[in-house]
Motif scaffolding. Structure first.
Motif, PDB file in Angstrom:
ATOM      1  N   TYR A  35       6.990  73.259 -20.381  1.00 61.34           N
ATOM      2  CA  TYR A  35       6.495  74.379 -21.261  1.00 61.34           C
ATOM      3  C   TYR A  35       7.127  75.623 -21.746  1.00 61.34           C
ATOM      4  O   TYR A  35       8.369  75.940 -21.149  1.00 61.34           O
ATOM      5  CB  TYR A  35       5.174  75.030 -20.341  1.00 61.34           C
ATOM      6  N   GLN A  37       6.511  80.074 -22.259  1.00 62.37           N
ATOM      7  CA  GLN A  37       5.689  80.778 -22.181  1.00 62.37           C
ATOM      8  C   GLN A  37       6.040  82.166 -22.823  1.00 62.37           C
ATOM      9  O   GLN A  37       7.219  82.729 -22.560  1.00 62.37           O
ATOM     10  CB  GLN A  37       5.163  81.089 -20.620  1.00 62.37           C
ATOM     11  N   GLY A  40       1.349  86.852 -24.884  1.00 62.56           N
ATOM     12  CA  GLY A  40       0.298  86.706 -25.864  1.00 62.56           C
ATOM     13  C   GLY A  40      -0.202  85.226 -26.414  1.00 62.56           C
ATOM     14  O   GLY A  40      -1.179  85.011 -27.097  1.00 62.56           O
ATOM     15  N   LEU A  41       0.612  84.278 -25.974  1.00 64.07           N
ATOM     16  CA  LEU A  41       0.538  82.851 -26.490  1.00 64.07           C
ATOM     17  C   LEU A  41       0.206  82.093 -25.132  1.00 64.07           C
ATOM     18  O   LEU A  41       0.025  80.863 -25.557  1.00 64.07           O
ATOM     19  CB  LEU A  41       1.744  82.253 -27.164  1.00 64.07           C
ATOM     20  N   GLY A  42       0.207  82.369 -24.143  1.00 63.08           N
ATOM     21  CA  GLY A  42      -0.012  81.662 -22.934  1.00 63.08           C
ATOM     22  C   GLY A  42       1.147  80.293 -22.817  1.00 63.08           C
ATOM     23  O   GLY A  42       2.368  80.653 -23.250  1.00 63.08           O
ATOM     24  N   LEU A  43       0.999  79.369 -22.166  1.00 65.62           N
ATOM     25  CA  LEU A  43       1.598  78.113 -22.118  1.00 65.62           C
ATOM     26  C   LEU A  43       1.643  77.162 -23.094  1.00 65.62           C
ATOM     27  O   LEU A  43       0.517  77.012 -23.522  1.00 65.62           O
ATOM     28  CB  LEU A  43       1.785  77.614 -20.732  1.00 65.62           C
ATOM     29  N   LEU A  45       2.921  73.397 -24.489  1.00 68.66           N
ATOM     30  CA  LEU A  45       3.569  72.412 -24.137  1.00 68.66           C
ATOM     31  C   LEU A  45       4.676  71.953 -25.029  1.00 68.66           C
ATOM     32  O   LEU A  45       4.438  71.603 -26.178  1.00 68.66           O
ATOM     33  CB  LEU A  45       2.720  71.375 -23.902  1.00 68.66           C
ATOM     34  N   MET A  88      10.365  82.005 -21.546  1.00 67.45           N
ATOM     35  CA  MET A  88      10.394  81.767 -20.269  1.00 67.45           C
ATOM     36  C   MET A  88       9.846  80.142 -20.154  1.00 67.45           C
ATOM     37  O   MET A  88       9.026  79.808 -21.010  1.00 67.45           O
ATOM     38  CB  MET A  88       9.164  82.567 -19.572  1.00 67.45           C
ATOM     39  N   LEU A  90       9.028  76.939 -18.300  1.00 67.74           N
ATOM     40  CA  LEU A  90       8.299  76.523 -16.981  1.00 67.74           C
ATOM     41  C   LEU A  90       8.222  74.940 -16.841  1.00 67.74           C
ATOM     42  O   LEU A  90       7.847  74.259 -17.810  1.00 67.74           O
ATOM     43  CB  LEU A  90       7.043  76.965 -17.097  1.00 67.74           C
ATOM     44  N   ARG A 112      14.296  82.078 -17.331  1.00 72.68           N
ATOM     45  CA  ARG A 112      14.055  83.115 -18.380  1.00 72.68           C
ATOM     46  C   ARG A 112      15.168  83.018 -19.124  1.00 72.68           C
ATOM     47  O   ARG A 112      16.517  83.311 -18.732  1.00 72.68           O
ATOM     48  CB  ARG A 112      13.980  84.674 -17.999  1.00 72.68           C
TER      49      ARG A 112
ATOM     50  N   GLY B  43       5.723  80.666 -11.780  1.00 76.37           N
ATOM     51  CA  GLY B  43       5.005  79.611 -12.574  1.00 76.37           C
ATOM     52  C   GLY B  43       3.746  79.920 -12.022  1.00 76.37           C
ATOM     53  O   GLY B  43       3.109  80.291 -10.935  1.00 76.37           O
ATOM     54  N   PRO B  44       2.705  79.244 -13.052  1.00 73.81           N
ATOM     55  CA  PRO B  44       1.191  79.273 -12.459  1.00 73.81           C
ATOM     56  C   PRO B  44       1.012  78.436 -11.319  1.00 73.81           C
ATOM     57  O   PRO B  44       1.772  77.527 -11.077  1.00 73.81           O
ATOM     58  CB  PRO B  44       0.441  78.417 -13.425  1.00 73.81           C
ATOM     59  N   TYR B  87      -5.864  81.491 -15.615  1.00 70.19           N
ATOM     60  CA  TYR B  87      -6.134  80.520 -16.636  1.00 70.19           C
ATOM     61  C   TYR B  87      -7.156  79.437 -16.465  1.00 70.19           C
ATOM     62  O   TYR B  87      -7.091  78.935 -15.420  1.00 70.19           O
ATOM     63  CB  TYR B  87      -4.668  79.718 -16.811  1.00 70.19           C
ATOM     64  N   LEU B 102      -3.185  68.913 -19.835  1.00 69.38           N
ATOM     65  CA  LEU B 102      -3.650  70.086 -19.778  1.00 69.38           C
ATOM     66  C   LEU B 102      -3.346  71.115 -20.745  1.00 69.38           C
ATOM     67  O   LEU B 102      -2.163  71.130 -21.314  1.00 69.38           O
ATOM     68  CB  LEU B 102      -3.367  70.671 -18.482  1.00 69.38           C
ATOM     69  N   PHE B 104      -3.216  75.107 -21.741  1.00 65.01           N
ATOM     70  CA  PHE B 104      -3.366  76.406 -21.148  1.00 65.01           C
ATOM     71  C   PHE B 104      -3.488  77.278 -22.555  1.00 65.01           C
ATOM     72  O   PHE B 104      -2.824  77.251 -23.565  1.00 65.01           O
ATOM     73  CB  PHE B 104      -2.039  76.726 -20.578  1.00 65.01           C
ATOM     74  N   GLY B 105      -4.552  78.242 -22.331  1.00 70.50           N
ATOM     75  CA  GLY B 105      -4.829  79.144 -23.360  1.00 70.50           C
ATOM     76  C   GLY B 105      -4.163  80.493 -23.007  1.00 70.50           C
ATOM     77  O   GLY B 105      -3.079  80.458 -22.206  1.00 70.50           O
ATOM     78  N   ALA B 106      -4.418  81.650 -23.344  1.00 74.33           N
ATOM     79  CA  ALA B 106      -3.781  82.666 -23.012  1.00 74.33           C
ATOM     80  C   ALA B 106      -4.156  83.583 -21.919  1.00 74.33           C
ATOM     81  O   ALA B 106      -3.497  84.324 -21.266  1.00 74.33           O
ATOM     82  CB  ALA B 106      -4.001  83.852 -24.170  1.00 74.33           C
ATOM     83  N   GLY B 107      -5.168  82.921 -21.259  1.00 70.53           N
ATOM     84  CA  GLY B 107      -5.515  83.423 -19.982  1.00 70.53           C
ATOM     85  C   GLY B 107      -6.378  84.781 -19.956  1.00 70.53           C
ATOM     86  O   GLY B 107      -6.359  85.542 -20.946  1.00 70.53           O
TER      87      GLY B 107
END
Lengths: 116, 114
Positions: A35, A37, A40-43, A45, A88, A90, A112, B43-44, B87, B102, B104-107
């Motif tokens: 992923y 990150q 503002g955009l989250g993760l 894929l 970043m 992940l 990062r 990481g989450p 999240y 899965l 992931f949105g912005a949380g």
């Protein structure tokens, strides 16, 4: 305890360089994920793999490739780094779900990357 | 695809119970609901997962109504160390491989104040 490790916590590269990000997991998981990150955009894929030598594009694969030669290792490759790939990164792994189950993804600490 | 919607941010104080609600109107029959927690520069981390009704572990509770179109993560008596991004995820069945992807949105950014 599941352990997912990433080769670097911080990386600085120049535009046009080829960049390798390595991820290793020690739990014999079938599935591995990359992923990115961004604020503002989250993760999002990039790529995932559900078996050795198998790969599937995620939501934003452009500019990236991956390699999975061994079950425990999943590499993300930036063929020619660009400034918009500063982010970043992940890595995650998960076991294949059993009947009626849904797998839990275990994440590494992240890398990062700064592309100048 | 099952998309989730959750608040962008929440504020709370130490010792309070925090409830974060997530809506997922298009959840599929086989999808589970999973919550992750993420601290800065990490990481989450998996918190809790459920399919229906209520699930509780040592960290949180997850409430899922019968229609499964929403879910609520409940954190009892939060502390400063619970300040993180949370999240809500719903699994999406992949076309091949027999596994779930899965999204992931912005949380939700939770800030716990003294």
């Amino acid at each position: 305890d599941v352990k997912v490790t990433q080769s670097s916590r911080y990386l600085v590269k120049r535009t046009g360089e080829k960049v390798f990000l390595e991820c290793v997991q020690d739990m014999d998981h079938e599935n591995m994920f990359w992923y990115r990150q961004d604020p503002g955009l989250g993760l999002r894929l990039i790529y995932f793999s559900y078996d050795v030598k198998m790969k599937e594009k995620g939501d934003i694969p452009e500019g990236y490739s991956v390699s999975r030669e061994k079950k425990e290792r999943f590499s993300l490759i930036l063929e020619s780094a660009s400034t918009n790939q500063t982010s970043m990164y992940l890595c995650a792994s998960s076991p294949s779900p059993g009947r009626g189950d849904q797998e839990t993804q275990y994440f590494g600490p992240g890398t990062r990357l700064l592309v100048l | 695809l099952a998309k989730t919607t959750q608040p962008i941010s929440m504020d709370s104080y130490e010792g309070q119970e925090v409830n974060i609600t997530c809506s997922h109107n298009n959840i599929a029959t086989n999808d589970y609901i999973t919550w992750y927690q993420q601290f800065p520069s990490q990481g989450p981390r998996f918190i809790i997962q459920g399919y229906k009704t209520k699930v509780t572990n040592e960290v949180a509770s997850l409430f899922i109504p019968a229609d499964r179109k929403s879910s609520t993560l409940s954190l009892p008596r939060v502390s400063l160390s619970d300040t993180a991004v949370y999240y809500c995820l719903v699994g999406v069945s992949a076309a091949s491989g027999g596994y779930n992807k899965l999204i992931f949105g912005a949380g939700t950014r939770l800030a716990v104040h003294p």
